[in-house]
Design an enzyme around this catalytic site. Sequence first.
Site, PDB file in Angstrom:
ATOM      1  N   CYS A  31      45.318  42.512  32.641  1.00  0.00           N
ATOM      2  CA  CYS A  31      46.282  43.869  32.600  1.00  0.00           C
ATOM      3  C   CYS A  31      47.654  43.308  32.382  1.00  0.00           C
ATOM      4  CB  CYS A  31      46.042  44.546  33.558  1.00  0.00           C
ATOM      5  SG  CYS A  31      44.275  45.066  33.652  1.00  0.00           S
ATOM      6  N   TYR A 168      32.159  45.220  28.046  1.00  0.00           N
ATOM      7  CA  TYR A 168      32.821  44.819  29.250  1.00  0.00           C
ATOM      8  C   TYR A 168      31.813  45.213  30.191  1.00  0.00           C
ATOM      9  CZ  TYR A 168      36.555  44.614  32.941  1.00  0.00           C
ATOM     10  OH  TYR A 168      37.223  44.362  33.997  1.00  0.00           O
ATOM     11  N   HIS A 171      34.049  43.370  37.142  1.00  0.00           N
ATOM     12  CA  HIS A 171      35.055  43.686  38.137  1.00  0.00           C
ATOM     13  C   HIS A 171      34.498  45.317  38.564  1.00  0.00           C
ATOM     14  CE1 HIS A 171      37.928  41.393  35.476  1.00  0.00           C
ATOM     15  NE2 HIS A 171      38.097  40.742  36.751  1.00  0.00           N
ATOM     16  N   ASP A 264      38.274  38.176  41.924  1.00  0.00           N
ATOM     17  CA  ASP A 264      38.339  37.422  40.623  1.00  0.00           C
ATOM     18  C   ASP A 264      39.904  36.958  40.449  1.00  0.00           C
ATOM     19  OD1 ASP A 264      37.958  36.553  37.837  1.00  0.00           O
ATOM     20  OD2 ASP A 264      38.676  38.334  37.014  1.00  0.00           O
TER      21      ASP A 264
END
Length: 686
Positions: A31, A168, A171, A264
């Site tokens: 991001c 995806y 997360h 992460d």
Amino acid sequence: MSRDPRFDPLFEPIRIGPKVARNRFFQVPHCTGMGRWWPTASAVMRGVKAEGGWAVVSTEQCDIHPTGNVMRQIRLWDEQDIPALARTAELIQAHGSLAAIELVHNGYKMANLESREIPMAPSARPVYGILPVAARAMDRSDIKAVRRWHRQAALNARKAGFDIVYVYAGHDLALPMHFLARRHNQRTDEYGGSLANRARLLRELLEDTHDAVGDRCAVALRLAVDELLGPDGITSEGEGREIVAMVAEMPDLWDVNVSAGENDSLTARFGDEGFQEPYTSFVKSLTSKPVVGVGRYTSPDRMLALVKKGVLDFIGAARPSIADPFLPRKIEEGRIEDIRECIGCNICVAGNNLSSPMRCTQNPTMSEEWRRDWHPERVPPRGRDEKVLVVGAGPAGLEAARTLGQRGYRVMLAEAGRDLGGRVARECRLPGLAAWRRVTDWRLGQLAKLANVELFRESRMTAEDVLQAECDVAAIATGARWRADGVGRRHSFAIDGLGLMPVLTPDDIMDGALPPGPVLVYDDDHYYMGGVVAEALRRAGLAITLVTPESMASAFTQFTLEQARIQGRLIELGVAVLTATDLVALHKGEAEIACVYTSRTRRIEAGSVVMVTTQTPEDSLYMALMEKPDALAAAGIRRVARIGDALAPGLIAAAVWSGHRFGREIDRQESDAVGFRRENVELAAL
Ligand code: ADP
Ligand code: SF4
């Protein structure tokens, strides 16, 4: 210069489905805080990464439908969203790199505040966080719809020109992950129960994406192979491994990591380079497809070892590529010492979490590539033949001197102490902050290469010294000192009873003072310093109570994803943490504290207090010079500027940025113009 042949394996091309990556450097999705609101700034930043040598450059997560609406990221809901993304792909490919896009449906993670659509999840549950919104359980037609949207988004991604399309499941953010995780999926149909059933949606999305775009695009799978939740989550020894085995050959590329974001993007305070290897290294043994993994890698030798030993095919990077977009090029050109290593502070992450274009402590040009025309490697040549005096060699002074030196100015950098680095040189000795030294080390390394920059240690400058320095411009980067009177956010006036017990500041602690215990650390600053000082003193054997008016220790670190670990560590170390509590007065041997809600007071035993409230700019030199306009004119000094903490104390990132800006703009005309480009929302027809 050319690269050391030792590093050749890092520059071997490798096939990903129908595409070929030119080397082993892979900017994984991350991001930026720019997303859909700053599409040009974001696209140009990604293009700069490609220029810097990353063979694959990915977007951040891109939501595919209003029912999974992430306001601050990019989106691909329909064809209307293609042009902004096409620009990103084009700027990446202009440098011979592959453009990747990470498609996502966020399931129960988002409350869909913008679209107002009801969020969806495998099983009904409240959405993530504290918002009073619930996600509904998906029925079979919802699952079909998600597959349809994902397929259409893949087709639109191909139309936008992307080379790699991600499915995806990382997360804990994405719907396929929610289906995989037992704790989110309590379905009793063919999408729930056994792992094979829970993995059904993931398989279907992989098949759909291959079917839709696999002829021209590679299909990547990002999977969190361990959530660090033990048996409640996916683990690399349990279901994570089984999932990889189950769909091993289905994607063209595996992108594997640990989840959630705070694991992460672990900060340097809590983990070293390569911290994900114990969880992700098994993946290569189960698939013949290339594997990318991350772990805040900045050491070329470490990267080489990973590729040579077959642990990874690609060195994945988010933060190291933010701190140095040119990291691959520097290895390729044999300029390893020029790599600007990430310090693992997560200020970049905080920018995104605060919905602002991310900034980076090490790289002041991040997010400014298009907005201000700041390239991370190139600067314009000097505008005038001038000599600049920079006073203070903290992050602001070092970065100003470096930038000015790179531009060709003659620079004198004067530092009062022997040590260079200012606050960084001091703070990096506190527990967990050793990597922050890189802010100083990189700049000193660069300055050593600049013959036009002279460095003067042990040179405390007075106003008279500045006037006699024979400079045209002076930059005052003299930093700041912590206040000792308790004034800060909560208190506008000094706290009562200051003379009744020893009162210290973080500066005293960094100078080696050991306060008499028990020690009350009063944190009204809320970033790292209060927690770090409490930790340092506790480790030195003192009894510590951390008092903060906030509802948690080190509250700002929620944005750097460290808060839970910080408070957990303090508790484990035996620091008493009193939240929602104010320090109101000092007495002999006791501190008077108050509940911030009721104002009810009580006293606790205290031998001393460490005030972590706010810093005062050390601007006495600047003020003294400002009082002498005639002397400045007579000395030929056309401008005196305050930069960094001497102007306003704040983040190290802000000090670096301030120094960089000064270096860039020294020859710019004063102007009331906004100073950076904006992306204006186009007015729609009424
Ligand atoms: P910043 O974060 O803005 O760079 P720092 O506090 O890290 O600020 O660094 C300021 C530096 O300036 C320190 O190394 C300090 O020793 C130095 N300094 C302060 N006053 C003077 C002075 N009068 N002359 C030279 N150096 C100074
Ligand atoms: Fe690394 Fe900090 Fe820059 Fe993020 S802000 S890339 S963690 S140095």
